[in-house]
Design a protein around this motif. Structure first.
Motif, PDB file in Angstrom:
ATOM      1  N   PRO A 172       0.839  -1.202   0.000  1.00  0.00           N
ATOM      2  CA  PRO A 172       0.000   0.000   0.000  1.00  0.00           C
ATOM      3  C   PRO A 172       0.869   1.245   0.000  1.00  0.00           C
ATOM      4  CG  PRO A 172       0.105  -0.931   2.202  1.00  0.00           C
ATOM      5  CD  PRO A 172       0.848  -1.884   1.296  1.00  0.00           C
ATOM      6  N   PRO A 173       0.349   2.351  -0.506  1.00  0.00           N
ATOM      7  CA  PRO A 173       1.132   3.585  -0.464  1.00  0.00           C
ATOM      8  C   PRO A 173       1.347   4.047   0.972  1.00  0.00           C
ATOM      9  CG  PRO A 173      -1.052   3.983  -1.400  1.00  0.00           C
ATOM     10  CD  PRO A 173      -0.951   2.531  -1.134  1.00  0.00           C
ATOM     11  N   CYS A 174       2.515   4.658   1.225  1.00  0.00           N
ATOM     12  CA  CYS A 174       2.782   5.232   2.540  1.00  0.00           C
ATOM     13  C   CYS A 174       1.883   6.450   2.734  1.00  0.00           C
ATOM     14  CB  CYS A 174       4.257   5.610   2.660  1.00  0.00           C
ATOM     15  SG  CYS A 174       4.765   6.989   1.602  1.00  0.00           S
ATOM     16  N   GLY A 175       1.908   7.042   3.896  1.00  0.00           N
ATOM     17  CA  GLY A 175       1.056   8.199   4.191  1.00  0.00           C
ATOM     18  C   GLY A 175       1.226   9.357   3.227  1.00  0.00           C
ATOM     19  N   PRO A 176       2.464   9.848   3.009  1.00  0.00           N
ATOM     20  CA  PRO A 176       2.624  10.949   2.059  1.00  0.00           C
ATOM     21  C   PRO A 176       2.171  10.590   0.641  1.00  0.00           C
ATOM     22  CG  PRO A 176       4.545  10.819   3.478  1.00  0.00           C
ATOM     23  CD  PRO A 176       3.712   9.595   3.758  1.00  0.00           C
ATOM     24  N   CYS A 177       2.383   9.349   0.222  1.00  0.00           N
ATOM     25  CA  CYS A 177       1.941   8.944  -1.119  1.00  0.00           C
ATOM     26  C   CYS A 177       0.420   8.855  -1.193  1.00  0.00           C
ATOM     27  CB  CYS A 177       2.588   7.630  -1.529  1.00  0.00           C
ATOM     28  SG  CYS A 177       4.342   7.825  -1.952  1.00  0.00           S
ATOM     29  N   ARG A 178      -0.221   8.450  -0.112  1.00  0.00           N
ATOM     30  CA  ARG A 178      -1.690   8.461  -0.080  1.00  0.00           C
ATOM     31  C   ARG A 178      -2.197   9.880  -0.288  1.00  0.00           C
ATOM     32  NH1 ARG A 178      -3.724   3.973   4.254  1.00  0.00           N
ATOM     33  NH2 ARG A 178      -2.127   2.449   3.737  1.00  0.00           N
ATOM     34  N   GLU A 179      -1.564  10.832   0.395  1.00  0.00           N
ATOM     35  CA  GLU A 179      -1.940  12.237   0.243  1.00  0.00           C
ATOM     36  C   GLU A 179      -1.748  12.689  -1.201  1.00  0.00           C
ATOM     37  OE1 GLU A 179      -3.355  14.212   2.425  1.00  0.00           O
ATOM     38  OE2 GLU A 179      -2.998  13.177   4.312  1.00  0.00           O
ATOM     39  N   LEU A 180      -0.598  12.350  -1.783  1.00  0.00           N
ATOM     40  CA  LEU A 180      -0.299  12.758  -3.152  1.00  0.00           C
ATOM     41  C   LEU A 180      -1.310  12.175  -4.133  1.00  0.00           C
ATOM     42  CD1 LEU A 180       2.619  13.661  -5.026  1.00  0.00           C
ATOM     43  CD2 LEU A 180       1.809  11.436  -5.770  1.00  0.00           C
ATOM     44  N   LEU A 181      -1.592  10.889  -4.025  1.00  0.00           N
ATOM     45  CA  LEU A 181      -2.535  10.256  -4.949  1.00  0.00           C
ATOM     46  C   LEU A 181      -3.916  10.893  -4.829  1.00  0.00           C
ATOM     47  CD1 LEU A 181      -1.458   6.506  -4.616  1.00  0.00           C
ATOM     48  CD2 LEU A 181      -0.846   8.129  -6.434  1.00  0.00           C
ATOM     49  N   ALA A 182      -4.363  11.129  -3.601  1.00  0.00           N
ATOM     50  CA  ALA A 182      -5.665  11.761  -3.394  1.00  0.00           C
ATOM     51  C   ALA A 182      -5.664  13.198  -3.899  1.00  0.00           C
ATOM     52  CB  ALA A 182      -6.060  11.705  -1.921  1.00  0.00           C
ATOM     53  N   ASP A 183      -4.554  13.918  -3.741  1.00  0.00           N
ATOM     54  CA  ASP A 183      -4.456  15.281  -4.259  1.00  0.00           C
ATOM     55  C   ASP A 183      -4.600  15.311  -5.775  1.00  0.00           C
ATOM     56  OD1 ASP A 183      -4.067  16.447  -1.767  1.00  0.00           O
ATOM     57  OD2 ASP A 183      -1.896  16.671  -2.003  1.00  0.00           O
ATOM     58  N   TYR A 184      -3.995  14.350  -6.442  1.00  0.00           N
ATOM     59  CA  TYR A 184      -4.018  14.340  -7.904  1.00  0.00           C
ATOM     60  C   TYR A 184      -5.309  13.786  -8.475  1.00  0.00           C
ATOM     61  CZ  TYR A 184       0.450  16.393  -8.699  1.00  0.00           C
ATOM     62  OH  TYR A 184       1.464  17.307  -8.778  1.00  0.00           O
ATOM     63  N   ASN A 185      -5.945  12.863  -7.788  1.00  0.00           N
ATOM     64  CA  ASN A 185      -7.237  12.352  -8.251  1.00  0.00           C
ATOM     65  C   ASN A 185      -7.868  11.526  -7.130  1.00  0.00           C
ATOM     66  OD1 ASN A 185      -9.466  11.223  -9.463  1.00  0.00           O
ATOM     67  ND2 ASN A 185      -8.370  10.462 -11.263  1.00  0.00           N
ATOM     68  N   GLU A 186      -8.802  12.117  -6.419  1.00  0.00           N
ATOM     69  CA  GLU A 186      -9.451  11.415  -5.302  1.00  0.00           C
ATOM     70  C   GLU A 186     -10.078  10.099  -5.730  1.00  0.00           C
ATOM     71  OE1 GLU A 186     -12.285  13.926  -3.334  1.00  0.00           O
ATOM     72  OE2 GLU A 186     -10.716  15.158  -2.416  1.00  0.00           O
ATOM     73  N   ASP A 187     -10.502  10.024  -6.986  1.00  0.00           N
ATOM     74  CA  ASP A 187     -11.160   8.815  -7.486  1.00  0.00           C
ATOM     75  C   ASP A 187     -10.184   7.815  -8.097  1.00  0.00           C
ATOM     76  OD1 ASP A 187     -13.707   9.779  -6.762  1.00  0.00           O
ATOM     77  OD2 ASP A 187     -13.791  10.964  -8.608  1.00  0.00           O
ATOM     78  N   MET A 188      -8.883   8.135  -8.087  1.00  0.00           N
ATOM     79  CA  MET A 188      -7.907   7.204  -8.647  1.00  0.00           C
ATOM     80  C   MET A 188      -8.070   5.848  -7.972  1.00  0.00           C
ATOM     81  SD  MET A 188      -3.721   7.309  -8.779  1.00  0.00           S
ATOM     82  CE  MET A 188      -3.736   9.054  -9.109  1.00  0.00           C
ATOM     83  N   ARG A 189      -8.029   4.812  -8.757  1.00  0.00           N
ATOM     84  CA  ARG A 189      -8.129   3.448  -8.247  1.00  0.00           C
ATOM     85  C   ARG A 189      -6.734   3.038  -7.784  1.00  0.00           C
ATOM     86  NH1 ARG A 189      -8.717   0.021 -11.817  1.00  0.00           N
ATOM     87  NH2 ARG A 189     -10.245  -1.391 -10.904  1.00  0.00           N
ATOM     88  N   VAL A 190      -6.619   2.561  -6.560  1.00  0.00           N
ATOM     89  CA  VAL A 190      -5.327   2.163  -6.003  1.00  0.00           C
ATOM     90  C   VAL A 190      -5.413   0.692  -5.602  1.00  0.00           C
ATOM     91  CG1 VAL A 190      -3.577   2.624  -4.261  1.00  0.00           C
ATOM     92  CG2 VAL A 190      -4.974   4.512  -5.150  1.00  0.00           C
ATOM     93  N   VAL A 191      -4.475  -0.099  -6.087  1.00  0.00           N
ATOM     94  CA  VAL A 191      -4.437  -1.518  -5.748  1.00  0.00           C
ATOM     95  C   VAL A 191      -3.703  -1.659  -4.418  1.00  0.00           C
ATOM     96  CG1 VAL A 191      -3.638  -3.812  -6.455  1.00  0.00           C
ATOM     97  CG2 VAL A 191      -4.443  -2.161  -8.189  1.00  0.00           C
TER      98      VAL A 191
END
Length: 144
Positions: free
Chosen positions: A104-123
């Motif tokens: 799973p993404p670490c905390g800062p990467c979770r923030e980054l992914l959500a910043d760029y697209n909240e609906d991005m699908r993350v495995v």
């Protein structure tokens, strides 16, 4: 957390990122460089990959997810065209895992992914299997 199973397209992305991870890991550089690889798939099916970049000063180290996102953005994709992200880790000698696995993404990467697209699908791994979750769902108490 609302999750869904991987699609055949997700499985293909995962296999590609695993191949990248196995090809790029360097167990002798920085005690294990590029042990994480990530891939971002865009709405049109293009895939952009990145690897973790360790550095002698920890703050200068970079995770694989931002390098993959940055690669897609640098190639002209908009943040809302980033559809799916997956990261995998190579099994180093001091790890319990014996094969490449989804991480799973670490905390800062979770923030980054959500910043760029909240609906991005993350495995992510959930209960012993790989599942898909929306990026924003990885931050259940985000208030901004």
């Amino acid at each position: 957390m609302n999750t869904s199973p991987l699609t055949p397209e997700d499985e293909s992305l995962l296999e590609r990122v695993i191949e990248t991870n196995e090809r790029t890991v360097d167990e002798n550089f920085f005690g294990g460089a590029h042990i994480v690889a990530a891939g971002v798939q865009t709405d049109d099916g293009s895939v952009y990959e990145g690897v973790s970049l360790p550095a002698s000063i920890g703050r200068a180290s970079v995770c694989a997810e931002p390098t993959a996102v940055g690669s897609a953005i640098a190639d002209g994709y908009r943040h809302d065209e980033l559809r799916t992200c997956v990261a995998v880790a190579y099994p180093m000698a001091d790890h319990e895992a014996t094969e490449v696995r989804v991480v799973p993404p670490c905390g800062p990467c979770r923030e980054l992914l959500a910043d760029y697209n909240e609906d991005m699908r993350v495995v992510v791994p959930v209960g012993g299997e790989n599942r898909v979750v929306a990026a924003i769902d990885l931050l259940p108490t985000r208030t901004w």
